[in-house]
Design a protein around this motif. Structure first.
Motif, PDB file in Angstrom:
ATOM      1  N   GLY A  75     -49.035 -28.514  51.287  1.00  0.00           N
ATOM      2  CA  GLY A  75     -49.217 -27.651  52.464  1.00  0.00           C
ATOM      3  C   GLY A  75     -49.214 -26.178  52.129  1.00  0.00           C
ATOM      4  O   GLY A  75     -49.339 -25.332  53.015  1.00  0.00           O
ATOM      5  N   ALA A  76     -49.095 -25.850  50.842  1.00  0.00           N
ATOM      6  CA  ALA A  76     -48.995 -24.442  50.457  1.00  0.00           C
ATOM      7  C   ALA A  76     -50.320 -23.706  50.623  1.00  0.00           C
ATOM      8  O   ALA A  76     -50.356 -22.494  50.742  1.00  0.00           O
ATOM      9  CB  ALA A  76     -48.515 -24.319  49.025  1.00  0.00           C
ATOM     10  N   CYS A  77     -51.444 -24.405  50.609  1.00  0.00           N
ATOM     11  CA  CYS A  77     -52.723 -23.740  50.764  1.00  0.00           C
ATOM     12  C   CYS A  77     -53.716 -24.679  51.428  1.00  0.00           C
ATOM     13  O   CYS A  77     -53.469 -25.870  51.546  1.00  0.00           O
ATOM     14  CB  CYS A  77     -53.256 -23.255  49.423  1.00  0.00           C
ATOM     15  N   VAL A 114     -41.640 -37.438  53.293  1.00  0.00           N
ATOM     16  CA  VAL A 114     -40.860 -36.336  52.711  1.00  0.00           C
ATOM     17  C   VAL A 114     -41.232 -34.982  53.308  1.00  0.00           C
ATOM     18  O   VAL A 114     -40.405 -34.073  53.362  1.00  0.00           O
ATOM     19  CB  VAL A 114     -41.034 -36.327  51.167  1.00  0.00           C
ATOM     20  N   ASP A 115     -42.464 -34.839  53.763  1.00  0.00           N
ATOM     21  CA  ASP A 115     -42.942 -33.531  54.224  1.00  0.00           C
ATOM     22  C   ASP A 115     -42.736 -33.413  55.741  1.00  0.00           C
ATOM     23  O   ASP A 115     -43.338 -34.173  56.517  1.00  0.00           O
ATOM     24  CB  ASP A 115     -44.432 -33.401  53.875  1.00  0.00           C
ATOM     25  N   PRO A 116     -41.904 -32.472  56.183  1.00  0.00           N
ATOM     26  CA  PRO A 116     -41.577 -32.397  57.616  1.00  0.00           C
ATOM     27  C   PRO A 116     -42.805 -32.178  58.501  1.00  0.00           C
ATOM     28  O   PRO A 116     -42.900 -32.782  59.577  1.00  0.00           O
ATOM     29  CB  PRO A 116     -40.618 -31.196  57.714  1.00  0.00           C
ATOM     30  N   ASP A 117     -43.757 -31.337  58.069  1.00  0.00           N
ATOM     31  CA  ASP A 117     -44.944 -31.089  58.911  1.00  0.00           C
ATOM     32  C   ASP A 117     -45.794 -32.357  59.027  1.00  0.00           C
ATOM     33  O   ASP A 117     -46.298 -32.681  60.106  1.00  0.00           O
ATOM     34  CB  ASP A 117     -45.804 -29.962  58.320  1.00  0.00           C
ATOM     35  N   VAL A 118     -45.943 -33.040  57.891  1.00  0.00           N
ATOM     36  CA  VAL A 118     -46.732 -34.283  57.895  1.00  0.00           C
ATOM     37  C   VAL A 118     -46.047 -35.316  58.798  1.00  0.00           C
ATOM     38  O   VAL A 118     -46.698 -35.990  59.608  1.00  0.00           O
ATOM     39  CB  VAL A 118     -46.891 -34.817  56.445  1.00  0.00           C
TER      40      VAL A 118
END
Ligand SMILES: C[S@@+](CC[C@H](N)C(=O)[O-])C[C@H]1O[C@@H](n2cnc3c(N)ncnc32)[C@H](O)[C@@H]1O
Length: 379
Positions: free
Chosen positions: A78-80, A139-143
């Motif tokens: 999600g960094a880019c 693991v990824d909160p946004d996902v």
């Protein structure tokens, strides 16, 4: 424009024609709207990444949603938003259906999924088994948040946990089935501990050297898990098992070739680089060896390293050559080890993914050929 229900019927037919769709999963494929789980901008993976924007190309967007292609939904954690390393996706539908088929769920059974991603697969599981029987960990909160929204919109209600799936989810254990939709190099002990004896774990397994295959392991009463690989797979790795290679200077502090001894080989490393199965089989035998390639004229230089940071080797591959320059340094002769591992495989008649298997106990994983008593590890 493809309407969604036509798309689902077409997708089910595609999966059936590919032999991937178990009849018992047909209703779920027909009922769960894959497009609801996709963001407005995604990257369909054909022979290249095709960026698809729902606003400018609504037909294309809906079309790919029901094609048999993986769809990347996140890059670089999600960094880019560029096309770097894909870190979340809706997996290829034939792979989704194949994994569900191998999971052999039974009515009323419980499933722990690792890697919620878009939530589509958790939605299929919830449709078949009921939301209360399905836990999925992302693991990824946004996902995870996106998946929760999509599942709610589809009126499907598995439990979505934000957390590190390497620990499983002890809260609702034991499960009848564990399904990972990200690959692992080492199967976490927690997954075995949280599977009921007789239960099944389906997970993609990769090796540090490359290649990957789908493992179908049955958990025994003694807490071991064992079973065959059931086919090729290519998944993004569980985040915690990504390997951070040390800098090359740690292996070779001065100028190449340093103290490395020179030799020649007739095995072109590119023959290995082009062969997913060969990489997997070498990786099973040499779990602590990895490679990198750098361009060199018309060809490539292969750099080989061990994770113990004791040894390195290079092999120059130039198209059309019959022999290739090798340099090896350190107590291990890494290229020689790779050649031996490759020749063991070719000498055995190039056995395919399905002839290999894996047994995992407290001491880790032991890959085998044909039967658990026939280990493949060279070292
Ligand atoms: C191929 S995608 C999953 C596809 C998904 N099942 C679907 O139906 O769309 C892999 C997912 O695994 C997640 N992941 C990676 N490491 C993880 C970990 N340690 N715990 C839980 N999820 C993880 C990634 O963030 C990514 O969303």
């Amino acid at each position: 424009m493809t309407d969604a229900s036509t798309g689902r019927r077409r997708l089910a037919a595609t999966l059936e024609a590919a032999g991937a769709l178990d009849a018992q999963w047909r209703d779920a494929i027909l009922a769960v709207p894959r497009h609801l789980f996709l963001p407005d901008v995604y990257w369909a993976t054909t022979t290249e990444y095709v960026k698809v924007d729902r606003t400018s190309t609504p037909d294309g967007w809906m079309g790919y949603a029901y094609q048999d292609v993986p769809i990347v939904t996140q890059w670089d954690d999600g960094a880019c938003t560029g096309e770097q390393v894909p870190t979340s996706s809706a997996s290829m539908p034939t792979m989704v259906a194949t994994m569900l088929r191998h999971l052999e769920v039974q009515p009323g059974g419980t499933v722990l999924e690792i890697g919620t991603g878009t939530g589509y697969n958790a939605g299929l599981l919830a449709h078949r088994l009921g939301g209360t029987n399905v836990v999925t960990v992302e693991v990824d909160p946004d996902v995870a948040d996106q998946a929760r929204k999509a599942l709610a919109e589809a009126d499907l209600h598995p439990q979505v946990i934000t957390g590190d799936g390497a620990h499983g989810w002890p809260g609702d254990a034991p499960y009848d089935r564990v399904l990972a939709t990200c690959s692992v190099i080492d199967i976490p002990q927690a997954w075995i501990a949280q599977t009921r004896p007789g239960g099944i774990i389906v997970t993609p397994v990769g090796t540090l050297f490359g290649g990957g295959a789908l493992a179908k392991l049955t958990v025994g009463p003694d807490g071991t898990a064992s079973g065959p690989f059931v086919g090729s797979s290519a998944f993004m790795l569980l985040r915690q098992q990504r390997y951070q290679a040390p800098p090359v200077d740690d292996y070779l502090p001065g100028e190449w070739p340093g103290d490395a001894g020179a030799s020649l080989t007739s095995l072109d490393p590119e023959a290995i680089g082009d062969d997913w199965l060969a990489q997997f089989v070498i990786g099973l035998q040499l779990p602590d060896v990895y490679y990198r390639r750098t361009p060199n004229g018309d060809g490539w230089t292969w750099w080989l390293f061990d994770t113990g940071v004791t040894s390195w080797a290079t092999v120059d591959s130039t198209p059309g050559d019959a022999e290739f320059d090798v340099r090896q340094s350190g107590p291990r002769r890494l290229w020689d080890e790779i050649e031996t591992a490759y020749q063991w495989w070719t000498g055995a008649g190039r056995p395919g993914f399905e002839r290999f298997g894996l047994t995992v106990d407290q001491d880790g994983g032991r890959p085998w050929l044909d039967r658990p008593g026939n280990p493949v590890r060279a070292r």
